[in-house]
Design a protein around this motif. Structure first.
Motif, PDB file in Angstrom:
ATOM      1  N   MET A 269      31.184  31.731  53.710  1.00  0.00           N
ATOM      2  CA  MET A 269      31.887  32.708  52.878  1.00  0.00           C
ATOM      3  C   MET A 269      32.801  31.973  51.914  1.00  0.00           C
ATOM      4  N   GLN A 270      33.051  32.584  50.769  1.00  0.00           N
ATOM      5  CA  GLN A 270      33.887  31.985  49.735  1.00  0.00           C
ATOM      6  C   GLN A 270      35.255  31.627  50.285  1.00  0.00           C
ATOM      7  N   THR A 271      35.747  30.397  49.996  1.00  0.00           N
ATOM      8  CA  THR A 271      37.008  29.929  50.545  1.00  0.00           C
ATOM      9  C   THR A 271      38.141  29.956  49.521  1.00  0.00           C
ATOM     10  N   LEU A 272      37.880  30.356  48.287  1.00  0.00           N
ATOM     11  CA  LEU A 272      38.957  30.455  47.322  1.00  0.00           C
ATOM     12  C   LEU A 272      39.999  31.460  47.780  1.00  0.00           C
ATOM     13  N   PRO A 273      41.273  31.221  47.439  1.00  0.00           N
ATOM     14  CA  PRO A 273      42.301  32.188  47.810  1.00  0.00           C
ATOM     15  C   PRO A 273      41.976  33.565  47.244  1.00  0.00           C
ATOM     16  N   ARG A 274      42.325  34.598  47.989  1.00  0.00           N
ATOM     17  CA  ARG A 274      42.024  35.955  47.574  1.00  0.00           C
ATOM     18  C   ARG A 274      42.594  36.259  46.196  1.00  0.00           C
ATOM     19  N   ARG A 275      43.804  35.801  45.915  1.00  0.00           N
ATOM     20  CA  ARG A 275      44.429  36.080  44.624  1.00  0.00           C
ATOM     21  C   ARG A 275      43.616  35.484  43.484  1.00  0.00           C
ATOM     22  N   SER A 276      43.082  34.279  43.664  1.00  0.00           N
ATOM     23  CA  SER A 276      42.280  33.644  42.619  1.00  0.00           C
ATOM     24  C   SER A 276      41.015  34.445  42.350  1.00  0.00           C
ATOM     25  N   LEU A 277      40.390  34.925  43.404  1.00  0.00           N
ATOM     26  CA  LEU A 277      39.190  35.738  43.238  1.00  0.00           C
ATOM     27  C   LEU A 277      39.508  37.032  42.507  1.00  0.00           C
ATOM     28  N   LEU A 278      40.590  37.681  42.900  1.00  0.00           N
ATOM     29  CA  LEU A 278      40.957  38.943  42.270  1.00  0.00           C
ATOM     30  C   LEU A 278      41.241  38.756  40.785  1.00  0.00           C
ATOM     31  N   GLU A 279      41.951  37.682  40.437  1.00  0.00           N
ATOM     32  CA  GLU A 279      42.260  37.455  39.036  1.00  0.00           C
ATOM     33  C   GLU A 279      40.991  37.248  38.220  1.00  0.00           C
ATOM     34  N   GLY A 280      40.006  36.540  38.797  1.00  0.00           N
ATOM     35  CA  GLY A 280      38.754  36.332  38.090  1.00  0.00           C
ATOM     36  C   GLY A 280      37.962  37.613  37.934  1.00  0.00           C
ATOM     37  N   LEU A 281      38.000  38.458  38.965  1.00  0.00           N
ATOM     38  CA  LEU A 281      37.247  39.699  38.915  1.00  0.00           C
ATOM     39  C   LEU A 281      37.902  40.730  38.013  1.00  0.00           C
ATOM     40  N   LEU A 282      39.218  40.692  37.922  1.00  0.00           N
ATOM     41  CA  LEU A 282      39.914  41.669  37.099  1.00  0.00           C
ATOM     42  C   LEU A 282      39.808  41.341  35.619  1.00  0.00           C
ATOM     43  N   ALA A 283      39.438  40.105  35.311  1.00  0.00           N
ATOM     44  CA  ALA A 283      39.313  39.726  33.902  1.00  0.00           C
ATOM     45  C   ALA A 283      38.163  40.490  33.258  1.00  0.00           C
ATOM     46  N   THR A 284      38.335  40.800  31.978  1.00  0.00           N
ATOM     47  CA  THR A 284      37.255  41.477  31.269  1.00  0.00           C
ATOM     48  C   THR A 284      36.234  40.456  30.788  1.00  0.00           C
ATOM     49  N   GLY A 285      35.096  40.951  30.338  1.00  0.00           N
ATOM     50  CA  GLY A 285      34.087  40.065  29.781  1.00  0.00           C
ATOM     51  C   GLY A 285      32.802  40.086  30.577  1.00  0.00           C
ATOM     52  N   PHE A 286      31.846  39.302  30.092  1.00  0.00           N
ATOM     53  CA  PHE A 286      30.512  39.253  30.686  1.00  0.00           C
ATOM     54  C   PHE A 286      30.369  38.021  31.574  1.00  0.00           C
ATOM     55  N   ALA A 287      29.442  38.103  32.519  1.00  0.00           N
ATOM     56  CA  ALA A 287      29.150  36.968  33.380  1.00  0.00           C
ATOM     57  C   ALA A 287      28.644  35.789  32.554  1.00  0.00           C
ATOM     58  N   LEU A 288      28.972  34.575  32.992  1.00  0.00           N
ATOM     59  CA  LEU A 288      28.548  33.370  32.260  1.00  0.00           C
ATOM     60  C   LEU A 288      27.040  33.304  32.119  1.00  0.00           C
ATOM     61  N   ALA A 289      26.305  33.769  33.131  1.00  0.00           N
ATOM     62  CA  ALA A 289      24.850  33.646  33.131  1.00  0.00           C
ATOM     63  C   ALA A 289      24.181  34.471  32.044  1.00  0.00           C
ATOM     64  N   VAL A 290      24.883  35.429  31.462  1.00  0.00           N
ATOM     65  CA  VAL A 290      24.258  36.295  30.452  1.00  0.00           C
ATOM     66  C   VAL A 290      24.813  36.043  29.050  1.00  0.00           C
ATOM     67  N   ARG A 291      25.640  35.047  28.889  1.00  0.00           N
ATOM     68  CA  ARG A 291      26.178  34.737  27.565  1.00  0.00           C
ATOM     69  C   ARG A 291      25.273  33.752  26.836  1.00  0.00           C
ATOM     70  N   PRO A 292      25.192  33.868  25.492  1.00  0.00           N
ATOM     71  CA  PRO A 292      25.876  34.832  24.629  1.00  0.00           C
ATOM     72  C   PRO A 292      25.230  36.206  24.728  1.00  0.00           C
ATOM     73  N   VAL A 293      26.036  37.240  24.560  1.00  0.00           N
ATOM     74  CA  VAL A 293      25.512  38.596  24.667  1.00  0.00           C
ATOM     75  C   VAL A 293      24.879  39.009  23.349  1.00  0.00           C
ATOM     76  N   SER A 294      23.994  39.991  23.431  1.00  0.00           N
ATOM     77  CA  SER A 294      23.236  40.448  22.281  1.00  0.00           C
ATOM     78  C   SER A 294      24.093  41.288  21.334  1.00  0.00           C
ATOM     79  N   ALA A 295      23.659  41.325  20.074  1.00  0.00           N
ATOM     80  CA  ALA A 295      24.338  42.157  19.081  1.00  0.00           C
ATOM     81  C   ALA A 295      24.167  43.642  19.371  1.00  0.00           C
ATOM     82  N   THR A 296      23.243  43.993  20.253  1.00  0.00           N
ATOM     83  CA  THR A 296      23.018  45.401  20.597  1.00  0.00           C
ATOM     84  C   THR A 296      23.987  45.907  21.663  1.00  0.00           C
ATOM     85  N   THR A 297      24.888  45.051  22.125  1.00  0.00           N
ATOM     86  CA  THR A 297      25.815  45.427  23.184  1.00  0.00           C
ATOM     87  C   THR A 297      26.626  46.659  22.810  1.00  0.00           C
TER      88      THR A 297
END
Length: 284
Positions: A1-29
Protein backbone atom coordinates in the motif's frame (compact mmCIF):
# COMPACT_ATOMS: atom_id res chain seq x y z
CA UNK A 1 0.00 0.00 0.00
CA UNK A 2 1.11 3.57 -0.66
CA UNK A 3 3.43 4.81 2.12
CA UNK A 4 3.29 8.55 1.41
CA UNK A 5 1.89 10.61 4.28
CA UNK A 6 -1.86 11.02 4.07
CA UNK A 7 -1.57 14.81 3.87
CA UNK A 8 0.74 14.59 0.84
CA UNK A 9 -1.69 12.32 -0.95
CA UNK A 10 -4.63 14.57 -0.17
CA UNK A 11 -2.84 17.65 -1.43
CA UNK A 12 -2.03 15.90 -4.71
CA UNK A 13 -5.58 14.66 -5.14
CA UNK A 14 -7.15 18.00 -4.31
CA UNK A 15 -5.10 19.74 -6.98
CA UNK A 16 -6.90 20.52 -10.20
CA UNK A 17 -5.75 19.35 -13.60
CA UNK A 18 -5.36 16.22 -15.67
CA UNK A 19 -3.39 13.07 -14.95
CA UNK A 20 0.18 13.09 -16.29
CA UNK A 21 -0.53 10.02 -18.43
CA UNK A 22 -3.07 11.90 -20.57
CA UNK A 23 -1.15 15.14 -21.14
CA UNK A 24 -1.11 17.12 -23.34
CA UNK A 25 -4.89 17.27 -23.43
CA UNK A 26 -6.82 17.73 -26.65
CA UNK A 27 -8.22 21.02 -27.92
CA UNK A 28 -11.67 19.38 -27.75
CA UNK A 29 -11.55 19.33 -23.94
CA UNK A 30 -14.81 20.54 -22.43
CA UNK A 31 -14.70 22.80 -19.36
CA UNK A 32 -18.00 23.10 -17.51
CA UNK A 33 -18.29 26.25 -15.35
CA UNK A 34 -18.99 25.82 -11.66
CA UNK A 35 -21.27 28.88 -11.56
CA UNK A 36 -24.54 27.99 -9.86
CA UNK A 37 -23.04 24.82 -8.41
CA UNK A 38 -21.66 23.72 -5.09
CA UNK A 39 -18.45 21.76 -5.72
CA UNK A 40 -15.51 20.47 -3.73
CA UNK A 41 -13.73 17.54 -2.11
CA UNK A 42 -14.92 15.80 1.03
CA UNK A 43 -13.72 12.82 3.03
CA UNK A 44 -15.98 9.78 3.12
CA UNK A 45 -15.79 7.49 6.17
CA UNK A 46 -14.98 3.90 5.19
CA UNK A 47 -14.18 0.75 7.14
CA UNK A 48 -10.45 1.47 7.43
CA UNK A 49 -10.50 5.26 7.72
CA UNK A 50 -11.68 7.66 5.02
CA UNK A 51 -11.25 8.37 1.32
CA UNK A 52 -11.58 11.67 -0.55
CA UNK A 53 -14.32 12.30 -3.09
CA UNK A 54 -15.25 15.12 -5.43
CA UNK A 55 -18.87 16.22 -5.36
CA UNK A 56 -21.02 18.69 -7.27
CA UNK A 57 -24.63 19.74 -6.82
CA UNK A 58 -26.88 22.60 -7.92
CA UNK A 59 -27.01 25.54 -5.51
CA UNK A 60 -30.59 26.54 -6.25
CA UNK A 61 -32.46 23.28 -5.85
CA UNK A 62 -34.59 21.82 -3.11
CA UNK A 63 -33.09 18.83 -1.31
CA UNK A 64 -33.08 15.93 -1.31
CA UNK A 65 -31.51 15.52 -4.73
CA UNK A 66 -31.23 12.36 -6.84
CA UNK A 67 -27.71 10.96 -6.50
CA UNK A 68 -25.39 9.72 -9.23
CA UNK A 69 -22.17 7.91 -8.34
CA UNK A 70 -19.52 8.75 -10.95
CA UNK A 71 -16.83 6.10 -11.33
CA UNK A 72 -13.41 7.06 -12.59
CA UNK A 73 -11.25 5.77 -15.39
CA UNK A 74 -7.84 4.39 -14.43
CA UNK A 75 -6.54 7.97 -14.10
CA UNK A 76 -8.46 8.68 -10.91
CA UNK A 77 -10.78 11.58 -10.19
CA UNK A 78 -8.83 14.03 -12.31
CA UNK A 79 -10.22 17.08 -14.10
CA UNK A 80 -12.29 15.15 -16.64
CA UNK A 81 -14.18 13.18 -13.99
CA UNK A 82 -14.71 16.36 -11.98
CA UNK A 83 -16.11 18.01 -15.11
CA UNK A 84 -18.53 15.13 -15.63
CA UNK A 85 -19.73 15.67 -12.06
CA UNK A 86 -20.30 19.35 -12.80
CA UNK A 87 -22.27 18.44 -15.93
CA UNK A 88 -24.50 16.11 -13.92
CA UNK A 89 -24.94 18.76 -11.22
CA UNK A 90 -26.04 21.15 -13.95
CA UNK A 91 -28.73 18.58 -14.77
CA UNK A 92 -30.01 18.65 -11.19
CA UNK A 93 -28.10 15.76 -9.61
CA UNK A 94 -25.86 15.41 -6.61
CA UNK A 95 -22.89 13.78 -8.33
CA UNK A 96 -20.15 12.21 -6.27
CA UNK A 97 -16.89 10.63 -7.47
CA UNK A 98 -14.91 8.84 -4.74
CA UNK A 99 -11.16 8.35 -5.14
CA UNK A 100 -11.26 4.56 -5.34
CA UNK A 101 -7.48 4.14 -5.74
CA UNK A 102 -6.63 6.32 -2.73
CA UNK A 103 -5.12 3.57 -0.59
CA UNK A 104 -2.61 2.68 -3.31
CA UNK A 105 -1.47 6.18 -4.19
CA UNK A 106 -2.17 9.00 -6.63
CA UNK A 107 -2.82 7.80 -10.19
CA UNK A 108 -2.49 11.34 -11.52
CA UNK A 109 1.25 11.30 -10.93
CA UNK A 110 2.01 8.39 -13.29
CA UNK A 111 3.08 9.25 -16.82
CA UNK A 112 3.32 5.62 -17.96
CA UNK A 113 -0.02 3.80 -18.27
CA UNK A 114 1.48 0.31 -17.96
CA UNK A 115 3.20 1.28 -14.71
CA UNK A 116 -0.01 2.88 -13.44
CA UNK A 117 -1.95 -0.33 -14.07
CA UNK A 118 0.74 -2.52 -12.52
CA UNK A 119 1.38 -0.32 -9.47
CA UNK A 120 -2.11 0.88 -8.60
CA UNK A 121 -5.03 -0.40 -10.66
CA UNK A 122 -4.20 -4.12 -10.49
CA UNK A 123 -3.92 -3.96 -6.69
CA UNK A 124 -7.42 -2.65 -5.99
CA UNK A 125 -9.90 -5.39 -4.96
CA UNK A 126 -13.45 -5.27 -6.31
CA UNK A 127 -14.85 -6.03 -2.86
CA UNK A 128 -13.20 -2.91 -1.45
CA UNK A 129 -14.45 -0.77 -4.35
CA UNK A 130 -18.05 -1.90 -3.89
CA UNK A 131 -17.88 -1.19 -0.15
CA UNK A 132 -16.45 2.28 -0.82
CA UNK A 133 -19.34 3.01 -3.19
CA UNK A 134 -21.79 1.96 -0.48
CA UNK A 135 -20.05 4.44 1.81
CA UNK A 136 -20.29 7.17 -0.81
CA UNK A 137 -24.06 6.69 -1.00
CA UNK A 138 -24.30 6.91 2.79
CA UNK A 139 -22.33 10.16 2.66
CA UNK A 140 -24.64 11.51 -0.05
CA UNK A 141 -27.71 10.70 2.07
CA UNK A 142 -26.27 12.87 4.86
CA UNK A 143 -25.44 15.75 2.51
CA UNK A 144 -28.59 16.52 0.61
CA UNK A 145 -28.98 13.35 -1.44
CA UNK A 146 -32.05 11.15 -1.67
CA UNK A 147 -31.05 7.54 -0.86
CA UNK A 148 -34.23 6.29 -2.52
CA UNK A 149 -33.23 7.90 -5.84
CA UNK A 150 -29.68 6.89 -6.66
CA UNK A 151 -27.86 5.63 -9.73
CA UNK A 152 -24.37 5.07 -11.05
CA UNK A 153 -22.33 5.76 -14.16
CA UNK A 154 -18.74 4.86 -14.91
CA UNK A 155 -16.18 5.10 -17.69
CA UNK A 156 -13.71 2.44 -18.90
CA UNK A 157 -12.48 0.89 -15.61
CA UNK A 158 -15.51 2.52 -14.03
CA UNK A 159 -17.80 1.07 -16.69
CA UNK A 160 -17.03 -2.46 -15.54
CA UNK A 161 -17.52 -1.38 -11.93
CA UNK A 162 -20.93 0.11 -12.82
CA UNK A 163 -22.14 -3.28 -14.05
CA UNK A 164 -20.83 -4.97 -10.89
CA UNK A 165 -22.33 -2.39 -8.56
CA UNK A 166 -25.74 -2.75 -10.21
CA UNK A 167 -25.68 -6.37 -9.13
CA UNK A 168 -24.15 -5.59 -5.71
CA UNK A 169 -26.73 -2.97 -4.73
CA UNK A 170 -30.22 -3.72 -6.06
CA UNK A 171 -31.53 -0.60 -4.27
CA UNK A 172 -30.13 1.77 -6.89
CA UNK A 173 -32.54 2.62 -9.68
CA UNK A 174 -30.35 2.53 -12.79
CA UNK A 175 -26.81 2.34 -14.11
CA UNK A 176 -25.01 3.57 -17.22
CA UNK A 177 -21.76 1.79 -18.12
CA UNK A 178 -19.53 3.51 -20.68
CA UNK A 179 -17.25 1.05 -22.54
CA UNK A 180 -16.55 -1.08 -19.49
CA UNK A 181 -14.80 -4.40 -20.02
CA UNK A 182 -17.29 -7.28 -20.04
CA UNK A 183 -15.04 -10.29 -19.56
CA UNK A 184 -11.49 -11.05 -18.50
CA UNK A 185 -9.18 -13.06 -16.29
CA UNK A 186 -10.71 -13.91 -12.95
CA UNK A 187 -8.37 -13.29 -10.01
CA UNK A 188 -8.79 -13.12 -6.23
CA UNK A 189 -9.07 -9.32 -6.52
CA UNK A 190 -11.30 -9.33 -9.62
CA UNK A 191 -13.30 -12.55 -9.26
CA UNK A 192 -16.17 -11.62 -11.59
CA UNK A 193 -16.93 -9.67 -14.73
CA UNK A 194 -20.23 -8.38 -16.12
CA UNK A 195 -20.67 -11.50 -18.27
CA UNK A 196 -20.52 -13.62 -15.12
CA UNK A 197 -23.32 -11.77 -13.33
CA UNK A 198 -25.56 -10.71 -16.23
CA UNK A 199 -28.30 -13.22 -15.43
CA UNK A 200 -28.44 -11.99 -11.81
CA UNK A 201 -28.95 -8.29 -12.58
CA UNK A 202 -32.12 -6.72 -11.25
CA UNK A 203 -31.07 -3.10 -11.78
CA UNK A 204 -31.48 -1.87 -15.39
CA UNK A 205 -28.12 -1.06 -16.96
CA UNK A 206 -27.51 0.98 -20.09
CA UNK A 207 -24.29 -0.15 -21.78
CA UNK A 208 -22.64 2.35 -24.14
CA UNK A 209 -20.02 0.74 -26.39
CA UNK A 210 -17.83 1.49 -29.40
CA UNK A 211 -17.81 -0.45 -32.64
CA UNK A 212 -14.09 0.23 -33.17
CA UNK A 213 -12.99 -0.58 -29.63
CA UNK A 214 -9.68 -2.44 -29.86
CA UNK A 215 -9.96 -3.77 -26.31
CA UNK A 216 -13.62 -4.77 -26.10
CA UNK A 217 -14.72 -6.99 -28.97
CA UNK A 218 -18.14 -6.91 -30.54
CA UNK A 219 -18.24 -10.64 -29.84
CA UNK A 220 -18.12 -9.92 -26.10
CA UNK A 221 -20.81 -7.24 -26.51
CA UNK A 222 -23.02 -9.74 -28.35
CA UNK A 223 -22.35 -12.32 -25.65
CA UNK A 224 -23.41 -9.79 -23.02
CA UNK A 225 -26.65 -9.09 -24.86
CA UNK A 226 -27.40 -12.80 -24.96
CA UNK A 227 -26.48 -13.24 -21.29
CA UNK A 228 -28.79 -10.37 -20.30
CA UNK A 229 -31.72 -11.82 -22.21
CA UNK A 230 -34.74 -10.01 -23.55
CA UNK A 231 -36.46 -9.58 -20.18
CA UNK A 232 -33.59 -8.12 -18.16
CA UNK A 233 -34.60 -4.48 -18.55
CA UNK A 234 -31.02 -3.62 -19.55
CA UNK A 235 -29.94 -2.34 -22.94
CA UNK A 236 -26.70 -1.99 -24.90
CA UNK A 237 -26.09 0.70 -27.52
CA UNK A 238 -23.12 0.43 -29.88
CA UNK A 239 -21.73 3.44 -31.75
CA UNK A 240 -20.23 1.76 -34.83
CA UNK A 241 -17.80 4.54 -35.80
CA UNK A 242 -16.56 5.30 -32.30
CA UNK A 243 -13.42 4.09 -30.52
CA UNK A 244 -12.85 3.17 -26.89
CA UNK A 245 -12.99 6.29 -24.73
CA UNK A 246 -15.29 8.14 -27.10
CA UNK A 247 -16.66 10.30 -24.27
CA UNK A 248 -13.19 11.38 -23.12
CA UNK A 249 -13.17 14.84 -24.73
CA UNK A 250 -9.61 15.49 -23.54
CA UNK A 251 -8.17 12.59 -25.59
CA UNK A 252 -7.82 11.82 -29.33
CA UNK A 253 -10.41 9.04 -28.95
CA UNK A 254 -13.18 11.61 -28.45
CA UNK A 255 -16.13 11.28 -30.80
CA UNK A 256 -18.42 14.27 -30.29
CA UNK A 257 -21.47 12.79 -32.00
CA UNK A 258 -21.29 9.51 -30.07
CA UNK A 259 -20.46 11.26 -26.79
CA UNK A 260 -23.35 13.70 -27.04
CA UNK A 261 -25.82 11.02 -28.07
CA UNK A 262 -24.59 8.72 -25.31
CA UNK A 263 -24.97 11.49 -22.72
CA UNK A 264 -28.55 12.20 -23.79
CA UNK A 265 -29.33 8.49 -23.78
CA UNK A 266 -27.92 8.23 -20.26
CA UNK A 267 -30.02 11.13 -18.99
CA UNK A 268 -33.12 9.66 -20.64
CA UNK A 269 -32.31 6.29 -19.06
CA UNK A 270 -32.10 7.88 -15.62
CA UNK A 271 -35.39 9.72 -16.16
CA UNK A 272 -37.07 6.54 -17.38
CA UNK A 273 -36.10 4.79 -14.16
CA UNK A 274 -37.18 7.41 -11.66
CA UNK A 275 -34.05 9.58 -11.55
CA UNK A 276 -35.31 12.47 -13.63
CA UNK A 277 -34.98 16.17 -12.85
CA UNK A 278 -36.39 19.21 -14.63
CA UNK A 279 -32.86 20.16 -15.66
CA UNK A 280 -32.14 16.73 -17.17
CA UNK A 281 -34.90 17.03 -19.74
CA UNK A 282 -33.92 18.02 -23.29
CA UNK A 283 -34.19 21.72 -24.05
CA UNK A 284 -36.91 22.55 -26.58
Amino acid sequence: MQTLPRRSLLEGLLATGFALAVRPVSATTIVTPAAGLQTGFSEIPVADGSIPAFHAAPLESAAPLPVILVIQEIFGVHEHIQDLCRRLAGCGYLAIAPELFFREGNPRQYSDIAELIRTIVSRVPDEQVLADLDAALRWAARHGGDPARSGITGFCWGGRISWLYARHNPAIRAAAAWYGRLGGEQTPLTPQYPLDIAAELRVPVLGLYAGRDKGISMQSVDSMRQALGSKSGSKIIVYPDAEHGFNADYRPSYNAAAAQDGWQNMLAWFREHGLGTDQSRPKK
